[in-house]
Each structure stands twice: as C-alpha cells, then as structure tokens.
Design an enzyme around this catalytic site. Sequence first.
Site, PDB file in Angstrom:
ATOM      1  N   ASN A   8       0.869  -1.177   0.000  1.00 43.55           N
ATOM      2  CA  ASN A   8       0.000   0.000   0.000  1.00 43.55           C
ATOM      3  C   ASN A   8       0.906   1.226   0.000  1.00 43.55           C
ATOM      4  O   ASN A   8       1.483   1.562   1.028  1.00 43.55           O
ATOM      5  CB  ASN A   8      -0.903  -0.030   1.251  1.00 43.55           C
ATOM      6  CG  ASN A   8      -1.750   1.226   1.376  1.00 43.55           C
ATOM      7  OD1 ASN A   8      -1.779   2.068   0.483  1.00 43.55           O
ATOM      8  ND2 ASN A   8      -2.443   1.353   2.503  1.00 43.55           N
ATOM      9  N   LYS A  10       0.088   4.215  -0.195  1.00 45.81           N
ATOM     10  CA  LYS A  10      -0.564   5.389   0.408  1.00 45.81           C
ATOM     11  C   LYS A  10      -0.354   6.607  -0.501  1.00 45.81           C
ATOM     12  O   LYS A  10      -0.243   6.447  -1.718  1.00 45.81           O
ATOM     13  CB  LYS A  10      -0.062   5.595   1.837  1.00 45.81           C
ATOM     14  CG  LYS A  10      -0.193   4.301   2.672  1.00 45.81           C
ATOM     15  CD  LYS A  10      -0.046   4.485   4.140  1.00 45.81           C
ATOM     16  CE  LYS A  10      -0.208   3.135   4.838  1.00 45.81           C
ATOM     17  NZ  LYS A  10      -0.186   3.242   6.297  1.00 45.81           N
ATOM     18  N   HIS A  94      -9.564   1.031   4.960  1.00 43.57           N
ATOM     19  CA  HIS A  94      -8.292   1.270   5.656  1.00 43.57           C
ATOM     20  C   HIS A  94      -8.536   2.235   6.817  1.00 43.57           C
ATOM     21  O   HIS A  94      -9.334   3.168   6.704  1.00 43.57           O
ATOM     22  CB  HIS A  94      -7.256   1.844   4.682  1.00 43.57           C
ATOM     23  CG  HIS A  94      -5.870   1.835   5.262  1.00 43.57           C
ATOM     24  ND1 HIS A  94      -5.447   2.764   6.178  1.00 43.57           N
ATOM     25  CD2 HIS A  94      -4.839   0.975   5.087  1.00 43.57           C
ATOM     26  CE1 HIS A  94      -4.199   2.486   6.532  1.00 43.57           C
ATOM     27  NE2 HIS A  94      -3.807   1.399   5.884  1.00 43.57           N
ATOM     28  N   GLU A  96      -6.935   4.642   7.886  1.00 40.81           N
ATOM     29  CA  GLU A  96      -6.709   6.059   7.589  1.00 40.81           C
ATOM     30  C   GLU A  96      -7.939   6.675   6.925  1.00 40.81           C
ATOM     31  O   GLU A  96      -8.236   7.856   7.130  1.00 40.81           O
ATOM     32  CB  GLU A  96      -5.453   6.208   6.710  1.00 40.81           C
ATOM     33  CG  GLU A  96      -4.188   5.965   7.532  1.00 40.81           C
ATOM     34  CD  GLU A  96      -3.019   5.401   6.749  1.00 40.81           C
ATOM     35  OE1 GLU A  96      -3.036   5.423   5.516  1.00 40.81           O
ATOM     36  OE2 GLU A  96      -2.067   4.917   7.408  1.00 40.81           O
ATOM     37  N   GLU A 165      -5.221  -4.832  10.639  1.00 37.40           N
ATOM     38  CA  GLU A 165      -4.237  -3.770  10.802  1.00 37.40           C
ATOM     39  C   GLU A 165      -4.513  -3.022  12.111  1.00 37.40           C
ATOM     40  O   GLU A 165      -5.323  -2.076  12.128  1.00 37.40           O
ATOM     41  CB  GLU A 165      -4.311  -2.780   9.635  1.00 37.40           C
ATOM     42  CG  GLU A 165      -3.953  -3.383   8.295  1.00 37.40           C
ATOM     43  CD  GLU A 165      -3.353  -2.342   7.362  1.00 37.40           C
ATOM     44  OE1 GLU A 165      -2.305  -2.634   6.781  1.00 37.40           O
ATOM     45  OE2 GLU A 165      -3.909  -1.237   7.228  1.00 37.40           O
ATOM     46  N   GLY A 171       2.615   2.498  10.862  1.00 37.57           N
ATOM     47  CA  GLY A 171       3.547   3.608  10.718  1.00 37.57           C
ATOM     48  C   GLY A 171       4.269   3.987  11.994  1.00 37.57           C
ATOM     49  O   GLY A 171       4.929   5.024  12.058  1.00 37.57           O
ATOM     50  N   SER A 210       3.523  -1.908  10.417  1.00 33.69           N
ATOM     51  CA  SER A 210       4.974  -1.975  10.644  1.00 33.69           C
ATOM     52  C   SER A 210       5.565  -3.342  10.327  1.00 33.69           C
ATOM     53  O   SER A 210       6.538  -3.757  10.952  1.00 33.69           O
ATOM     54  CB  SER A 210       5.323  -1.545  12.077  1.00 33.69           C
ATOM     55  OG  SER A 210       4.931  -0.195  12.295  1.00 33.69           O
ATOM     56  N   GLY A 231       2.990  -1.002   4.309  1.00 33.39           N
ATOM     57  CA  GLY A 231       3.019   0.425   4.005  1.00 33.39           C
ATOM     58  C   GLY A 231       4.435   0.883   3.700  1.00 33.39           C
ATOM     59  O   GLY A 231       4.944   0.718   2.592  1.00 33.39           O
ATOM     60  N   GLY A 232       5.088   1.432   4.684  1.00 26.80           N
ATOM     61  CA  GLY A 232       6.408   2.043   4.492  1.00 26.80           C
ATOM     62  C   GLY A 232       7.411   1.147   3.777  1.00 26.80           C
ATOM     63  O   GLY A 232       8.127   1.592   2.869  1.00 26.80           O
TER      64      GLY A 232
HETATM   65  P1  13P Z   1       3.080   0.541   7.715  1.00 28.24           P
HETATM   66  O1  13P Z   1       3.632  -0.734   7.128  1.00 28.24           O
HETATM   67  O2  13P Z   1       3.790   1.765   7.193  1.00 28.24           O
HETATM   68  O3  13P Z   1       2.971   0.486   9.197  1.00 28.24           O
HETATM   69  O4  13P Z   1       1.586   0.698   7.150  1.00 28.24           O
HETATM   70  C1  13P Z   1       0.722  -0.385   7.266  1.00 28.24           C
HETATM   71  C2  13P Z   1      -0.504  -0.077   6.507  1.00 28.24           C
HETATM   72  O5  13P Z   1      -1.289   0.760   6.895  1.00 28.24           O
HETATM   73  C3  13P Z   1      -0.722  -0.795   5.240  1.00 28.24           C
HETATM   74  O6  13P Z   1      -2.000  -0.574   4.753  1.00 28.24           O
END
Ligand code: 13P
Length: 248
Positions: A8, A10, A94, A96, A165, A171, A210, A231-232
């Site tokens: 993802n 983002k 998600h 967010e 999640e 994050g 993470s 994510g990251g």
């Molecule tokens: P991180 O891997 O950056 O923590 O993000 C996870 C996420 O929200 C994937 O959708």
Amino acid sequence: MRKLIAGNWKMNGSLAANQALVQALRADVGSPGCDVVVCPPAAYLAQVQQLLAGCPSIALGAQDVSEQAGGAYTGNVSAAMLADFGVRFAIVGHSERRQYQGESDLLVARKAQQALASGITPIVCVGETLAEREQGLTDFIVQRQLSAVLAVNGTHVAEMVVAYEPVWAIGTGQTATPEQAQQVHALLRGQLRAVNATAASQVRILYGGSMNAANAQALLAQPDIDGGLIGGAALKAPDFLTIVGAAA
Ligand code: 13P
C-alpha cells in the site's frame, strides 16, 4: 494456501519515483512463491499498469473504490473504472480512511460490494486503536467491522481478502507480536467460518502494521497469517522483495 503480499503506497510517489520502484521490483521479483500486488495512488494506476505490462508476477491494486456504481459523485472512482485499468484488488476500509474520511462500517461494506460486482477482490481492513485495545475492546471492534462487510457480502466470502491492521501498529514501528496478531487472525477466521466454513479456510487474512524485512518471517509463520499489507516497507524495493521472499 498461497500467501499474498500487498504494498500500500498510500499518498506517496511521483511519475519518476514510481518508475524507479516498479523497475526495481520487476528486475528482482522473478517467479515469487506468493501472490504480489502493488496499490499506487489512483492518479498513477494507468502509469503503473503500463509499467507492469508483461509482468504476471505483480498485480495492480487500488487503495479505495467508490461505493457508487457511477454518476454524479465528484471525485469518486468506480470499480468499473478501476477494472478498466487492470485493477485486480481494492483496499477498502483502511483505518486512515475510517479516521480521516469518516468512513463507516456500512460504507466500507458497500465499497466491498462494488468491488466484487466488478470482479475486483476487496482487501477488507479491520483493526482497533490503542485506546480500544487498552479497554479490552479489540475483539469487539474487529468483529463489528468484519460483520458489517459480511452482512452485505456474505455470499462472496471466498472472493475476499481480510487485513488485520491494528491502528497502533501502523507507521509507528510498533509491530504486533506474532502471538498478538495470530490471536486476532484466529478470531476473524472463526467469524468467517460461521458464515461459510468451506470458504473460510481459503480466505487470506493479511497482517498490516509496521511489517518489515526483519519481522515478516516470524509473523508469516503463524498459522492464520496468510500474507501482509505493507506500508512504508513497500516503498523500498529490496525491503518489499525480502518480505515477498519470506512469504514464499
Ligand atoms: P506501515 O507498514 O507503514 O505500518 O503501514 C501499514 C498499513 O497501513 C498498510 O496498509
């Protein structure tokens, strides 16, 4: 079951950065022992579709989809439009979007419904905040979020992916322990089983929050963790490919 690793991105990337990232992924992904999907921002779906042409190892996903089929909904992108660009997966719900766009459980359920109607696999996200965990509400929250989606889409259980999640792990570098994640994944599996016992054993339940090159293997070793939503670490080709390797 064949695991699924989804990146993802983002709201990150640019024409130049996406090109570099996809080229690096293509160069080293080979024939992975798991399914791999990347979810760029909607504005870049066409670009990434082209960058992935002739690369069957990496599928294209979207980060969101409209709950409407089409018409006067300014700013929305329909599932049919996503399908036009070869999108095979769509993240829905998600945290967010639940937090910043105020998405409700019912809205998330309708988004999943639209995706399914266009042959797109929804990646249904659920997860509790830190406050909810500390109040002992984890099970209640994730089951409420998933049950809303199942109430609308219960006949399509086999065509879904679920992602656990925990919001406090996204994050933050604070990953759920493999045991913490497994506990919730087993709970979600049981909830799916109650709707469709046969399908439940085939539904992939991803962990997200993470997950990185160092911790992926231990998480993916858990019996009910069938992949990751990254994510990251999905923005760095070597890290993402290490996770893909851990899922093989
Ligand atoms: P991180 O891997 O950056 O923590 O993000 C996870 C996420 O929200 C994937 O959708």
